[in-house]
Design an enzyme around this catalytic site. Sequence first.
Site, PDB file in Angstrom:
ATOM      1  N   GLU A 146       0.824  -1.213   0.000  1.00  0.00           N
ATOM      2  CA  GLU A 146       0.000   0.000   0.000  1.00  0.00           C
ATOM      3  C   GLU A 146       0.858   1.263   0.000  1.00  0.00           C
ATOM      4  OE1 GLU A 146      -2.962  -0.322  -0.723  1.00  0.00           O
ATOM      5  OE2 GLU A 146      -3.124  -2.472  -0.343  1.00  0.00           O
ATOM      6  N   HIS A 149       1.954   1.871  -3.440  1.00  0.00           N
ATOM      7  CA  HIS A 149       0.918   2.540  -4.239  1.00  0.00           C
ATOM      8  C   HIS A 149       1.043   4.060  -4.088  1.00  0.00           C
ATOM      9  CE1 HIS A 149      -1.651  -0.300  -6.237  1.00  0.00           C
ATOM     10  NE2 HIS A 149      -1.958  -0.970  -5.151  1.00  0.00           N
TER      11      HIS A 149
END
Length: 291
Positions: A146, A149
């Site tokens: 994450e 990202h």
Amino acid sequence: MKRIVLFLATNLAIVLVLSLTMRLLGVEPYLTANGLNLTSLLIFAAVMGFGGSLISLAISKWMAKKSMGVQVIETPANSTEFWLVETVRKYADDAGIGMPEVGIFPSPEVNAFATGMNKNNALVAVSAGLLSTMTRAEAEAVIGHEVAHVANGDMVTLALIQGVVNTFVMFLSRIIGHTVDRVVFKNEEGHGPAFFVTMIVAELVLGILASIIVMWFSRQREFRADRGGASLAGKGAMIAALERLRSLHPHPLPDKMAAFGIAGGGAAGLKRLFMTHPPLEERIAALRAVQ
């Protein structure tokens, strides 16, 4: 900034090619003569297309907190929350981004997501189910995914891609509606019902085709985020996390959050074209192939 310039330049290049093609084929003079100003239409489509996409991006953190019930950790209340915040902090420092907000959302499913307007104003959230199901090493790999990202600017990238396709869906659907209204139904003044019906149908069809492009980009960003997670948390841990997800068959996040979660639902045949995530088997194989 480079990403925004790149996509605006790409959008402009496509506009110029499309305009030149229409002029060479005699389409632009015909449309202009019949009451359709392509320049004004394109400006309108771009404002609406990019406007909607960028507004969604700007409120993405707020929407995520409300829709997912995310509890942002202001001050860690226990050892798990302390570990979670410090893990995000470490990976954010390693990735060279600002410290994201960190939160937990109340779901028994194993999932996580990242969202936010930019690299230095993001939110990383994990489910309660992830914290209770995964080992620390697996959870750290998911967090690394994450954070990757965020570091890769995936939220902005996909918002800009969505803005580009929105622009051309609106632009082309109105040209199609105008042409059908004038040529097929011989409407010489204003726009009749045929224009609006044709425009709506064209928007639906073109929107479906455009979503295939957006989903393809989303799947490519997942492979990259997996590599980022492996770089931050270790290749073995990232593979182990994906294998755990495969064994659990996680429930996908809501549509607006799916592209930035750790796992997506499986699909076969044509449905694969509309997947936000590659199949977990492909992601694991891709990571194993990384030297």
